[in-house]
Design a protein around this motif. Structure first.
Motif, mmCIF file in Angstrom:
data_model
loop_
_atom_site.group_PDB
_atom_site.id
_atom_site.type_symbol
_atom_site.label_atom_id
_atom_site.label_comp_id
_atom_site.label_asym_id
_atom_site.label_seq_id
_atom_site.Cartn_x
_atom_site.Cartn_y
_atom_site.Cartn_z
ATOM 1 N N GLY A 168 0.807 -1.213 0.000
ATOM 2 C CA GLY A 168 0.000 0.000 0.000
ATOM 3 C C GLY A 168 0.838 1.260 0.000
ATOM 4 N N ARG A 169 0.141 2.392 0.121
ATOM 5 C CA ARG A 169 0.788 3.696 0.134
ATOM 6 C C ARG A 169 0.277 4.510 1.317
ATOM 7 N NH1 ARG A 169 -1.446 4.304 -4.986
ATOM 8 N NH2 ARG A 169 -2.284 6.342 -4.387
ATOM 9 N N GLY A 170 1.145 5.397 1.821
ATOM 10 C CA GLY A 170 0.748 6.334 2.862
ATOM 11 C C GLY A 170 0.813 5.760 4.267
ATOM 12 N N TYR A 171 0.561 6.659 5.236
ATOM 13 C CA TYR A 171 0.620 6.274 6.641
ATOM 14 C C TYR A 171 -0.452 7.059 7.400
ATOM 15 C CZ TYR A 171 2.940 4.825 11.032
ATOM 16 O OH TYR A 171 3.243 4.269 12.251
ATOM 17 N N GLY A 172 -1.392 6.326 7.970
ATOM 18 C CA GLY A 172 -2.470 6.963 8.716
ATOM 19 C C GLY A 172 -3.826 6.699 8.083
ATOM 20 N N HIS A 173 -4.863 7.236 8.720
ATOM 21 C CA HIS A 173 -6.229 6.984 8.246
ATOM 22 C C HIS A 173 -6.566 7.723 6.959
ATOM 23 C CE1 HIS A 173 -6.912 10.875 10.070
ATOM 24 N NE2 HIS A 173 -6.679 10.399 11.297
ATOM 25 N N GLY A 174 -5.795 8.741 6.614
ATOM 26 C CA GLY A 174 -6.001 9.427 5.340
ATOM 27 C C GLY A 174 -7.027 10.540 5.349
ATOM 28 N N VAL A 175 -7.598 10.843 6.508
ATOM 29 C CA VAL A 175 -8.653 11.864 6.592
ATOM 30 C C VAL A 175 -8.059 13.210 7.000
ATOM 31 C CG1 VAL A 175 -10.827 12.510 7.713
ATOM 32 C CG2 VAL A 175 -10.358 10.110 7.181
ATOM 33 N N GLY A 176 -8.511 14.286 6.365
ATOM 34 C CA GLY A 176 -8.078 15.631 6.732
ATOM 35 C C GLY A 176 -6.700 15.966 6.210
ATOM 36 N N LEU A 177 -5.934 16.694 7.020
ATOM 37 C CA LEU A 177 -4.630 17.193 6.593
ATOM 38 C C LEU A 177 -3.576 16.098 6.589
ATOM 39 C CD1 LEU A 177 -2.875 20.469 7.439
ATOM 40 C CD2 LEU A 177 -1.765 18.365 8.200
ATOM 41 N N SER A 178 -2.807 16.059 5.515
ATOM 42 C CA SER A 178 -1.627 15.193 5.443
ATOM 43 C C SER A 178 -0.426 16.009 5.894
ATOM 44 C CB SER A 178 -1.415 14.705 4.005
ATOM 45 O OG SER A 178 -0.118 14.146 3.856
ATOM 46 N N GLN A 179 0.276 15.540 6.904
ATOM 47 C CA GLN A 179 1.411 16.302 7.428
ATOM 48 C C GLN A 179 2.522 16.448 6.394
ATOM 49 O OE1 GLN A 179 1.932 13.845 10.919
ATOM 50 N NE2 GLN A 179 1.002 15.378 12.248
ATOM 51 N N TRP A 180 2.804 15.391 5.640
ATOM 52 C CA TRP A 180 3.839 15.502 4.614
ATOM 53 C C TRP A 180 3.346 16.312 3.421
ATOM 54 C CZ3 TRP A 180 8.806 15.147 5.141
ATOM 55 C CH2 TRP A 180 9.347 14.345 6.155
ATOM 56 N N GLY A 181 2.046 16.393 3.244
ATOM 57 C CA GLY A 181 1.491 17.293 2.236
ATOM 58 C C GLY A 181 1.630 18.739 2.670
ATOM 59 N N ALA A 182 1.373 18.994 3.960
ATOM 60 C CA ALA A 182 1.547 20.337 4.512
ATOM 61 C C ALA A 182 3.000 20.765 4.423
ATOM 62 C CB ALA A 182 1.063 20.369 5.960
ATOM 63 N N TYR A 183 3.902 19.826 4.667
ATOM 64 C CA TYR A 183 5.338 20.099 4.561
ATOM 65 C C TYR A 183 5.662 20.621 3.164
ATOM 66 C CZ TYR A 183 10.397 19.123 4.554
ATOM 67 O OH TYR A 183 11.773 19.227 4.461
ATOM 68 N N GLN A 184 5.190 19.907 2.136
ATOM 69 C CA GLN A 184 5.515 20.297 0.769
ATOM 70 C C GLN A 184 4.852 21.613 0.376
ATOM 71 O OE1 GLN A 184 7.812 18.738 -1.228
ATOM 72 N NE2 GLN A 184 7.549 20.629 -2.393
ATOM 73 N N MET A 185 3.613 21.819 0.812
ATOM 74 C CA MET A 185 2.927 23.069 0.498
ATOM 75 C C MET A 185 3.663 24.254 1.114
ATOM 76 S SD MET A 185 -1.155 22.122 0.683
ATOM 77 C CE MET A 185 -1.639 23.737 0.047
ATOM 78 N N ALA A 186 4.158 24.074 2.341
ATOM 79 C CA ALA A 186 4.930 25.137 2.992
ATOM 80 C C ALA A 186 6.233 25.382 2.234
ATOM 81 C CB ALA A 186 5.211 24.770 4.448
ATOM 82 N N GLN A 187 6.870 24.318 1.779
ATOM 83 C CA GLN A 187 8.092 24.444 0.988
ATOM 84 C C GLN A 187 7.815 25.198 -0.319
ATOM 85 O OE1 GLN A 187 10.742 23.915 2.810
ATOM 86 N NE2 GLN A 187 11.662 22.079 1.933
ATOM 87 N N ASN A 188 6.587 25.053 -0.826
ATOM 88 C CA ASN A 188 6.198 25.725 -2.071
ATOM 89 C C ASN A 188 5.791 27.182 -1.851
ATOM 90 O OD1 ASN A 188 6.641 23.302 -3.353
ATOM 91 N ND2 ASN A 188 4.479 22.767 -3.520
ATOM 92 N N GLY A 189 5.820 27.632 -0.587
ATOM 93 C CA GLY A 189 5.494 29.018 -0.295
ATOM 94 C C GLY A 189 4.073 29.273 0.162
#
Length: 319
Positions: free
Chosen positions: A277-298
């Motif tokens: 499979g892919r990912g870690y966690g229940h998948g609902v709401g905010l993804s922490q590693w997604g937030a990381y990348q969005m912050a890196q993108n400004g």
């Protein structure tokens, strides 16, 4: 002529009030916002005080919500992450505890909430640093609200590229109107073993986990994915023709082992049952590693939260 100029000035000021003075992410002054319960005690700064039971120390401590959020932020993400990702997580953590205080009771006598992740959020006082304190200070009092009520601010480590709805990902009673399934730009810097993973469970492990769920089998002969959610996550499995909840099976087998229900492959082997499979966690709401990348993108904290939760407002419960 004077009357004409006054009319033009009045219209211009009205237009400015409606558009120019409100920055992106700001809540309108008349926005409905959650109220602090009368049952909570406020400190001299107007911040609610709570009793937190620390499961490691087996001790209850009285502290204000902002101090508690510092420990949660340090426990939930790394203390050297991009500033806006940390701020987004701080807002979600603050919202979580305030909603918990409003809707639930701690299972620890005399406590308002605990550091037990089975009922609340992770907590690490020892990992609090200046970056953590700044993220909490910069978002002081900020919470996520929908229609004047505190939102359920679910979050998880890594979405595997797409998030899920609460009913399907968490077996929650309903999908609140502010939740959605969206693509998530999870960072390539995330550990490889959460981006994609595989795990094999023995027949004995499967039998025990399914038994805890009320599904009786002696041996897994066949297994396949049944229903799926908006993200493609398994809602249930068909095991020997019997239906078994995917989120419940994940918990029963160990959520750190069956890391998500975004299953790409499952089959019976000589050693038991293999999942990929892919990912870690229940998948609902905010993804922490997604937030990381969005912050890196400004992207700013408000933009990050609005990506994962629709039609919500970020408001201040205290200054």
């Amino acid at each position: 002529m004077r009357r004409f100029l006054m009319t033009v000035l009045t219209i211009a000021l009205a237009f400015y009030a409606l558009s120019g003075c409100m920055k992106k992410g700001d809540a309108p002054e008349d926005a409905k916002k959650p109220q602090i319960s009368d049952e909570l005690t406020l400190n001299d700064e107007g911040i609610p005080e709570i009793t937190v039971y620390n499961i490691k120390e087996e001790l209850s401590t009285r502290m204000d919500v902002e101090s508690y959020v510092e420990g949660v932020l340090a426990g939930e993400i790394k203390n050297d992450w991009p500033e806006e990702a940390m701020k987004a997580q701080a807002i979600l953590a603050r919202t979580y505890v305030m909603r918990f205080l409003e809707t639930r009771d701690s299972k620890y006598a005399g406590a308002d909430i605990s550091t037990d992740i089975t009922e609340a959020q992770a907590y690490s006082e020892s990992l609090i640093n200046d970056q953590i304190k700044k993220a909490v200070s910069d978002t002081r009092g900020m919470v996520v609200a929908y229609d004047g009520e505190l939102a359920n601010t679910w979050f998880h480590a890594h979405s595997g590229g797409v998030t899920e709805l609460p009913v399907e990902g968490l077996e929650y009673k309903e999908n609140p109107p502010y939740t959605q399934s969206v693509k998530s730009p999870d960072s390539e810097k995330a550990p490889k073993n959460v981006q994609a993973w595989s795990v094999t469970f023995s027949n004995e492990q499967m039998k025990k986990a399914l038994g805890e769920m009320g599904v009786s089998i002696e041996k897994v002969d066949t297994i396949e994915i049944g229903e799926t959610g908006a993200s493609g996550r398994a809602v249930n499995f068909l095991i020997n023709g019997k239906t078994a909840s995917a989120p419940s099976l994940r918990i029963a087998l160990g959520s750190d082992k069956l890391k998500s229900t975004l299953i790409t492959h499952v089959n019976v082997t000589d050693n038991g049952v293999e999942f990929e499979g892919r990912g870690y966690g229940h998948g609902v709401g905010l993804s922490q590693w997604g937030a990381y990348q969005m912050a890196q993108n400004g992207e700013k904290a408000e933009d990050i939260i609005s990506h994962y939760f629709k039609d919500v407002e970020i408001v201040k419960m205290w200054d």
